[in-house]
Design a protein around this motif. Structure first.
Motif, PDB file in Angstrom:
ATOM      1  N   GLU A   9       0.833  -1.200   0.000  1.00  0.00           N
ATOM      2  CA  GLU A   9       0.000   0.000   0.000  1.00  0.00           C
ATOM      3  C   GLU A   9       0.867   1.248   0.000  1.00  0.00           C
ATOM      4  N   VAL A  10       0.379   2.263  -0.695  1.00  0.00           N
ATOM      5  CA  VAL A  10       1.044   3.564  -0.717  1.00  0.00           C
ATOM      6  C   VAL A  10       0.464   4.455   0.376  1.00  0.00           C
ATOM      7  N   TRP A  11      -0.847   4.307   0.627  1.00  0.00           N
ATOM      8  CA  TRP A  11      -1.515   5.123   1.627  1.00  0.00           C
ATOM      9  C   TRP A  11      -0.789   4.993   2.959  1.00  0.00           C
ATOM     10  N   GLY A  12      -0.358   6.104   3.518  1.00  0.00           N
ATOM     11  CA  GLY A  12       0.379   6.086   4.775  1.00  0.00           C
ATOM     12  C   GLY A  12       1.887   6.136   4.584  1.00  0.00           C
ATOM     13  N   ASP A  13       2.378   5.895   3.371  1.00  0.00           N
ATOM     14  CA  ASP A  13       3.808   5.996   3.066  1.00  0.00           C
ATOM     15  C   ASP A  13       4.057   7.422   2.583  1.00  0.00           C
TER      16      ASP A  13
ATOM     17  N   THR B 213       3.669   8.902  -1.239  1.00  0.00           N
ATOM     18  CA  THR B 213       2.527   9.800  -1.421  1.00  0.00           C
ATOM     19  C   THR B 213       3.001  11.156  -1.934  1.00  0.00           C
TER      20      THR B 213
ATOM     21  N   GLU C 186       1.946  12.963  -5.430  1.00  0.00           N
ATOM     22  CA  GLU C 186       1.351  14.299  -5.394  1.00  0.00           C
ATOM     23  C   GLU C 186       2.157  15.314  -6.194  1.00  0.00           C
TER      24      GLU C 186
ATOM     25  N   ARG D 152      -6.448  12.065  -3.161  1.00  0.00           N
ATOM     26  CA  ARG D 152      -6.541  11.135  -2.030  1.00  0.00           C
ATOM     27  C   ARG D 152      -7.144   9.801  -2.474  1.00  0.00           C
ATOM     28  N   ASP D 153      -8.213   9.862  -3.252  1.00  0.00           N
ATOM     29  CA  ASP D 153      -8.841   8.633  -3.744  1.00  0.00           C
ATOM     30  C   ASP D 153      -7.853   7.803  -4.559  1.00  0.00           C
TER      31      ASP D 153
ATOM     32  N   VAL E 272      -4.477   7.870  -4.429  1.00  0.00           N
ATOM     33  CA  VAL E 272      -3.403   7.351  -3.573  1.00  0.00           C
ATOM     34  C   VAL E 272      -3.901   6.184  -2.722  1.00  0.00           C
ATOM     35  N   GLN E 273      -5.151   6.224  -2.303  1.00  0.00           N
ATOM     36  CA  GLN E 273      -5.679   5.128  -1.492  1.00  0.00           C
ATOM     37  C   GLN E 273      -5.722   3.813  -2.265  1.00  0.00           C
TER      38      GLN E 273
ATOM     39  N   ARG F 196      -0.589   1.117  -5.307  1.00  0.00           N
ATOM     40  CA  ARG F 196       0.293   0.101  -4.725  1.00  0.00           C
ATOM     41  C   ARG F 196       1.704   0.356  -5.236  1.00  0.00           C
TER      42      ARG F 196
END
Length: 141
Positions: free
Chosen positions: A6-10, A14, A18, A32-33, A35-36, A39
């Motif tokens: 997962e990328v979310w939280g990295d 991220t 961006e 945000r959608d 990035v969530q 992978r």
């Protein structure tokens, strides 16, 4: 190839997504959608990052990879380059992405990127330009 993560939280990955030229025109909610659902994919030299039948869209984060179609090299990709724009825009010539060095790429579902390209004309224009450049390079023009 390692399992995608997962990328979310990295934060570093991220921030890379961006700051990419492709996705700067997205509004914060759309970004945000995206990035969530993203992978991170790691591949060693010689490994396939994306097979011809894959439906992913990839943004190169680190390393160097080669685009192959029917065994023919269509170009080299490095940091910031994308792969899979034909999958997003339609009418894609089947192609694979093969790591030439250790590679980290951020993978997105092509249908999600296609939906974003419909909402954000600048993203669509950038993807069309990437496809045109790849086709020009493939034909030696």
């Amino acid at each position: 190839m390692d399992a995608p993560r997962e990328v979310w939280g990295d934060l570093a990955t991220t921030a890379f997504v961006e700051s990419s030229l492709l996705f700067r025109s997205l509004d914060p909610d759309a970004l945000r959608d995206l990035v969530q659902l993203a992978r991170a994919v790691d591949a060693a030299a010689g490994e396939t990052v994306s097979a011809e039948g894959d439906d992913g869209f990839y943004l190169m984060m680190d390393g160097r990879a080669e685009v192959l179609a029917g065994g023919e090299a269509l170009g080299q990709l490095e940091r910031g380059a994308c792969f899979g724009e034909g999958r997003v825009l339609g009418g894609a010539r089947p192609a694979a992405l093969v790591a030439r060095t250790a590679v980290t790429a951020v993978a997105f579902p092509a249908p999600m990127v296609a939906a974003m390209a419909e909402r954000f004309p600048r993203l669509r224009k950038l993807l069309e330009a990437a496809r045109a450049a790849r086709e020009k390079a493939a034909h030696g023009a």
